[in-house]
Design an enzyme around this catalytic site. Sequence first.
Site, mmCIF file in Angstrom:
data_model
loop_
_atom_site.group_PDB
_atom_site.id
_atom_site.type_symbol
_atom_site.label_atom_id
_atom_site.label_comp_id
_atom_site.label_asym_id
_atom_site.label_seq_id
_atom_site.Cartn_x
_atom_site.Cartn_y
_atom_site.Cartn_z
ATOM 1 N N LEU A 43 -33.976 35.226 19.004
ATOM 2 C CA LEU A 43 -33.552 34.102 19.828
ATOM 3 C C LEU A 43 -33.565 32.789 19.049
ATOM 4 O O LEU A 43 -32.651 31.971 19.180
ATOM 5 C CB LEU A 43 -34.434 33.996 21.061
ATOM 6 C CG LEU A 43 -34.218 35.089 22.110
ATOM 7 C CD1 LEU A 43 -35.129 34.854 23.314
ATOM 8 C CD2 LEU A 43 -32.763 35.146 22.562
ATOM 9 N N SER A 284 -44.526 44.856 30.901
ATOM 10 C CA SER A 284 -44.360 43.418 31.107
ATOM 11 C C SER A 284 -45.483 42.793 31.931
ATOM 12 O O SER A 284 -45.991 43.386 32.884
ATOM 13 C CB SER A 284 -43.030 43.160 31.815
ATOM 14 O OG SER A 284 -42.949 41.827 32.243
ATOM 15 N N ARG A 337 -53.465 35.678 29.407
ATOM 16 C CA ARG A 337 -53.572 36.969 28.727
ATOM 17 C C ARG A 337 -54.891 37.154 27.996
ATOM 18 O O ARG A 337 -55.448 38.253 27.987
ATOM 19 C CB ARG A 337 -52.402 37.108 27.736
ATOM 20 C CG ARG A 337 -51.072 37.254 28.437
ATOM 21 C CD ARG A 337 -49.914 37.241 27.465
ATOM 22 N NE ARG A 337 -48.652 37.474 28.178
ATOM 23 C CZ ARG A 337 -47.457 37.471 27.599
ATOM 24 N NH1 ARG A 337 -47.366 37.233 26.305
ATOM 25 N NH2 ARG A 337 -46.378 37.692 28.302
ATOM 26 N N GLU A 453 -41.548 32.009 16.856
ATOM 27 C CA GLU A 453 -42.854 32.587 16.540
ATOM 28 C C GLU A 453 -43.216 32.421 15.070
ATOM 29 O O GLU A 453 -44.382 32.557 14.705
ATOM 30 C CB GLU A 453 -42.878 34.075 16.918
ATOM 31 C CG GLU A 453 -44.256 34.683 16.922
ATOM 32 C CD GLU A 453 -44.282 36.146 17.349
ATOM 33 O OE1 GLU A 453 -45.368 36.757 17.337
ATOM 34 O OE2 GLU A 453 -43.210 36.697 17.684
ATOM 35 N N ARG A 463 -50.874 32.011 23.991
ATOM 36 C CA ARG A 463 -49.574 31.694 24.585
ATOM 37 C C ARG A 463 -49.521 32.169 26.025
ATOM 38 O O ARG A 463 -49.900 33.297 26.337
ATOM 39 C CB ARG A 463 -48.445 32.366 23.786
ATOM 40 C CG ARG A 463 -47.079 32.116 24.406
ATOM 41 C CD ARG A 463 -45.968 32.697 23.554
ATOM 42 N NE ARG A 463 -45.997 34.131 23.458
ATOM 43 C CZ ARG A 463 -45.617 34.987 24.424
ATOM 44 N NH1 ARG A 463 -45.219 34.520 25.598
ATOM 45 N NH2 ARG A 463 -45.649 36.292 24.223
ATOM 46 N N LEU A 469 -39.858 33.277 24.753
ATOM 47 C CA LEU A 469 -38.413 33.124 24.822
ATOM 48 C C LEU A 469 -38.054 31.648 24.974
ATOM 49 O O LEU A 469 -37.068 31.171 24.410
ATOM 50 C CB LEU A 469 -37.846 33.922 25.998
ATOM 51 C CG LEU A 469 -38.191 35.416 26.043
ATOM 52 C CD1 LEU A 469 -37.467 36.104 27.194
ATOM 53 C CD2 LEU A 469 -37.841 36.088 24.731
#
Length: 664
Positions: A43, A284, A337, A453, A463, A469
């Site tokens: 990306l 995900s 996370r 990244e 993150r 993205l």
Amino acid sequence: MLLESKVPVGALDEKWTKYRSTMNLVAPNNKRRIEIIVVGTGLAGASAAATLGELGYKVKCFTFHDSPRRAHSIAAQGGINAAKNYQNDGDSVYRLFYDTIKGGDYRSREANVHRLAEVSRNIIDQAVAQGVPFAREYGGLLANRSFGGVQVSRTFYARGQTGQQLLIGAYQSLSRQISLGNVTMYNRHEMLDLVKIDGKARGIIARNLLTGELERHAAHCVVLGTGGYGNVFYLSTNAMGSNVTAAWRAVNRGALMANPCYTQIHPTCIPQSGDYQSKLTLMSESLRNDGRVWVPAKQEDAAAIREGRKNALDIPEEDRDYYLERRYPAFGNLVPRDVASRAAKVACDEGLGVVKTGKAVFLDFASAIQRYGKSEAHSKGIHNPNKDAITKMGEDVVRAKYGNLFQMYEKITGEDPYKMPMKIYPAVHYTMGGLWVDYNLETNVPGLFALGEANFSDHGANRLGASALMQGLADGYFVIPYTIGQFLSGEIRTPNIDPNSPEFAKAEKATKERLEKLVKIKGNRSVEDFHRSLGKIMWEYCGMARNAEGLKKAQRMIRELREEFWKDVFVPGTQDEFNPELEKAARVADFLELGEVFALDALQREESCGGHFREEHQTPEGEALRRDAEYAYVAAWAWDGDKAEMIREDLTFENVELKTRSYK
């Protein structure tokens, strides 16, 4: 060396707008004479190459894949964040900025993060205009869902294929520029060295992976969008080919690697099932919107599940520990996370794991299926539906939201996640560390830029989900097209760089000798074996929990492994032919150097923050304990091939209050 961040002066919410309006420009007639190399077609790389080509620059774009569309961005599933506030639930640019700073445990640069939040809104408009099929509400408006670490719904998604759909959008923009002749595409080419002339990045040495030929490519500047280094752990959610080589070759030419110890462990991955595995599969984070994480409350029940005497459905509700909901009631299953990963490790360390290895917890959709089923029945005017009807309607709703993810899980595990809870465990996923860059996304090497990244700039020590993205496209579409002009405006009188210069010849010679050295060793161990050994060291001593003794041991073991690698690795074939084993060998050689710097960075950071958890620095409740007075800085590392030296960039916080993160 002084690290100058080049952050503009002024109010935080005005910095980027004013800077764009006053920065140096390159006139259209001059852009046509300037060459830019872009390495990587994910990306960040694809969006940058397409946009720079659209602006009129002469762009050369490189990927080691057979097609730009095979870049690892395609694997991103859950969504992309943007501060659109379509849900009218209190979101704003400032809230996205604050959530990102807090989620990164106050270890990122304020100005870069606020810019990211600002341009996030433009990304969605760009993607919609490209035809990206974002999910929509019944009335046609774009849908949103939540991700970890936030209390609003700001994540745009295309089922579980968001990265793929966004990459197709960037790829079609790139393809248009290729067809117009503004971008020259080099597929199956890998960057193996950075070429500097008079201290500036002026090109690369690339290897044609089909023929083995080394090629010299010159330009006025070089842009790296080459992803992260998670495969230093061997087992990760990254594609097998993902590597650090382009970035690390730049480090060997003087670029700085910032915060390498900041690695994200993703909490929802399919558990490892054996030593034979070479890759882990990500489920995900979007699944945590509706899935509830739990383990048996009793060790005897967990043992019975591990031994096959019971399954998840045999455990009554009162004997289940929904530990994220218990420990973090304000955020529940949507904690960040790093928090969710450590909590899973704690549960499994207490003997509550639910697979044979003891390293897995449940992610259960039963409650969501029943909730959605009842809602569907009510909306259809069905009164007093039976449980089977509710379940069927609920499964249909879940299938519409997550169907491809559920299908993938069933294909890999052989279990139906509509009937049985998924089994998940944390795994290496993303690296917040990367090449040090200033506000212009330029490294300390003039003319060398790093995006997505590949740089360190936006995520601090952890993150937030759905922000990868966002950063890749923000950097490529909306930041680098402006900031690259700050460098190139001083290069309009510079003629095309000559690839026959002594600097190119010297770099090519060094690359050729390095590859020949690898081929000539003819040792007894495969490249894969060395990579697996490195990964075991990294996971054992540099994984979810770290301590000084283990990190010192890791440094020693990695250096010994590196010495053994250069004596005993076996690479078949020659360097002047198609040779995938040689490709891997060169990449693992770079991982072995990075791994040592990684351990050193983790050792010197005597605090816990985000994904960097030092066992010596934790609260009585087992949470991360920062030491802001001593460690509120970026650690940027120089490497000369044998030893590392750290340079600091102190972080200042003028718009947010430094305080202990709480998700309770």
